[in-house]
Scaffold this active site. Structure first.
Site, PDB file in Angstrom:
ATOM      1  N   CYS A   8       4.729  13.799 -26.221  1.00 58.05           N
ATOM      2  CA  CYS A   8       4.855  15.143 -25.635  1.00 58.05           C
ATOM      3  C   CYS A   8       4.966  16.157 -26.775  1.00 58.05           C
ATOM      4  O   CYS A   8       4.760  15.814 -27.950  1.00 58.05           O
ATOM      5  CB  CYS A   8       6.024  15.229 -24.661  1.00 58.05           C
ATOM      6  SG  CYS A   8       7.661  14.994 -25.390  1.00 58.05           S
ATOM      7  N   ASN A  11       9.139  15.702 -28.203  1.00 59.79           N
ATOM      8  CA  ASN A  11       9.742  14.366 -28.273  1.00 59.79           C
ATOM      9  C   ASN A  11      11.270  14.406 -28.094  1.00 59.79           C
ATOM     10  O   ASN A  11      12.001  13.599 -28.664  1.00 59.79           O
ATOM     11  CB  ASN A  11       9.371  13.645 -29.591  1.00 59.79           C
ATOM     12  CG  ASN A  11       9.656  12.140 -29.597  1.00 59.79           C
ATOM     13  OD1 ASN A  11       9.974  11.567 -30.622  1.00 59.79           O
ATOM     14  ND2 ASN A  11       9.575  11.493 -28.470  1.00 59.79           N
ATOM     15  N   CYS A  13      12.400  15.740 -24.618  1.00 58.54           N
ATOM     16  CA  CYS A  13      12.608  15.757 -23.155  1.00 58.54           C
ATOM     17  C   CYS A  13      11.796  14.692 -22.427  1.00 58.54           C
ATOM     18  O   CYS A  13      12.339  13.692 -21.960  1.00 58.54           O
ATOM     19  CB  CYS A  13      12.276  17.134 -22.576  1.00 58.54           C
ATOM     20  SG  CYS A  13      13.388  18.440 -23.124  1.00 58.54           S
ATOM     21  N   ARG A  14      10.470  14.897 -22.320  1.00 57.05           N
ATOM     22  CA  ARG A  14       9.658  14.042 -21.443  1.00 57.05           C
ATOM     23  C   ARG A  14       9.316  12.683 -22.046  1.00 57.05           C
ATOM     24  O   ARG A  14       9.490  11.646 -21.385  1.00 57.05           O
ATOM     25  CB  ARG A  14       8.355  14.765 -21.056  1.00 57.05           C
ATOM     26  CG  ARG A  14       8.574  15.988 -20.193  1.00 57.05           C
ATOM     27  CD  ARG A  14       7.329  16.848 -20.142  1.00 57.05           C
ATOM     28  NE  ARG A  14       7.005  17.391 -21.467  1.00 57.05           N
ATOM     29  CZ  ARG A  14       5.883  18.030 -21.778  1.00 57.05           C
ATOM     30  NH1 ARG A  14       4.959  18.202 -20.843  1.00 57.05           N
ATOM     31  NH2 ARG A  14       5.694  18.492 -22.993  1.00 57.05           N
ATOM     32  N   SER A  15       8.799  12.654 -23.288  1.00 62.68           N
ATOM     33  CA  SER A  15       8.353  11.354 -23.816  1.00 62.68           C
ATOM     34  C   SER A  15       9.506  10.394 -24.112  1.00 62.68           C
ATOM     35  O   SER A  15       9.361   9.189 -23.864  1.00 62.68           O
ATOM     36  CB  SER A  15       7.404  11.513 -25.015  1.00 62.68           C
ATOM     37  OG  SER A  15       8.025  12.139 -26.106  1.00 62.68           O
ATOM     38  N   ASP A 123       7.577  20.217 -17.696  1.00 64.55           N
ATOM     39  CA  ASP A 123       8.440  20.149 -18.869  1.00 64.55           C
ATOM     40  C   ASP A 123       9.816  20.725 -18.542  1.00 64.55           C
ATOM     41  O   ASP A 123       9.970  21.936 -18.377  1.00 64.55           O
ATOM     42  CB  ASP A 123       7.802  20.931 -20.023  1.00 64.55           C
ATOM     43  CG  ASP A 123       8.506  20.640 -21.347  1.00 64.55           C
ATOM     44  OD1 ASP A 123       9.661  20.155 -21.317  1.00 64.55           O
ATOM     45  OD2 ASP A 123       7.894  20.902 -22.391  1.00 64.55           O
TER      46      ASP A 123
HETATM   47  P1  4NP Z   1       9.205  18.020 -24.556  1.00 66.30           P
HETATM   48  O1  4NP Z   1       9.834  19.466 -24.279  1.00 66.30           O
HETATM   49  O2  4NP Z   1       7.807  18.271 -25.120  1.00 66.30           O
HETATM   50  O3  4NP Z   1       9.153  17.369 -23.210  1.00 66.30           O
HETATM   51  O4  4NP Z   1      10.114  17.317 -25.537  1.00 66.30           O
HETATM   52  C1  4NP Z   1       9.983  20.460 -25.245  1.00 66.30           C
HETATM   53  C2  4NP Z   1      10.963  20.343 -26.213  1.00 66.30           C
HETATM   54  C3  4NP Z   1      11.157  21.350 -27.131  1.00 66.30           C
HETATM   55  C4  4NP Z   1      10.356  22.477 -27.088  1.00 66.30           C
HETATM   56  C5  4NP Z   1       9.368  22.607 -26.131  1.00 66.30           C
HETATM   57  C6  4NP Z   1       9.182  21.589 -25.202  1.00 66.30           C
HETATM   58  N1  4NP Z   1      10.567  23.534 -28.027  1.00 66.30           N
HETATM   59  O5  4NP Z   1       9.939  24.604 -27.874  1.00 66.30           O
HETATM   60  O6  4NP Z   1      11.375  23.355 -28.967  1.00 66.30           O
END
Ligand code: 4NP
Length: 154
Positions: A8, A11, A13-15, A123
């Site tokens: 994702c 790395n 939240c989702r993955s 997300d």
């Molecule tokens: P992820 O979510 O891709 O599911 O881990 C996010 C985590 C951090 C950020 C964006 C999405 N960020 O902007 O820091």
């Protein structure tokens, strides 16, 4: 060994949620000696960080630990190492294809295309809804394990 990589943007939240849920399913089916699971980010923003508090709390509700998990960035060598490279959304897929330099490989695909939803995993970093994401991730992981069992004759 069959190797699965969830990818994702951050790395955190989702993955990592998909990694932990998939590992749990694999352990329950006594397939840990055959299937290995990892996750990575397309960005470098959260390298070395543990999963987001919301992901940790949601997984804890279902008895799944995130102990020791740390953010890392996708690297070129991952293309050869992994058999399944799974993006959480369409933007991840574009970035994975560019970063790994293999635009047409069938081992790179969008997670929920394995399910009837055929959409991006929302997300929770932006939606705040970790339950919605967990439910979809679980459905995706169940579908993925079935696919692996058929394709690899487990
Ligand atoms: P992820 O979510 O891709 O599911 O881990 C996010 C985590 C951090 C950020 C964006 C999405 N960020 O902007 O820091």
């Amino acid at each position: 060994m069959i190797r699965v990589l969830f990818v994702c943007l951050g790395n955190i939240c989702r993955s990592p949620m998909a990694e932990a849920v998939m590992r749990d399913l694999v352990e329950r089916e006594h397939l840990s000696h055959k299937v290995e699971v990892d996750s990575a980010a397309t960005s470098s923003w959260h390298i070395g960080e543990p999963p987001h508090r919301g992901t940790q709390d949601k997984l804890k509700e279902y008895g799944i630990s995130t102990k020791g998990m740390q953010g890392r960035q996708l690297q070129k060598a991952d293309f050869e190492k992994f058999d399944y490279i799974i993006g959480m959304d369409e933007s991840n897929i574009r970035n994975i294809r560019t970063m790994l330099g293999n635009p047409n490989s069938p081992k790179i695909f969008r997670f929920l295309d394995l399910t009837d939803h055929r959409k991006d995993v929302p997300d929770p970093y932006y939606t705040g809804d970790f339950q919605e994401t967990y439910d979809l991730v679980l459905e995706g992981c169940r579908a993925l394990l079935e696919k692996i069992k058929v394709e690899k004759q487990l």
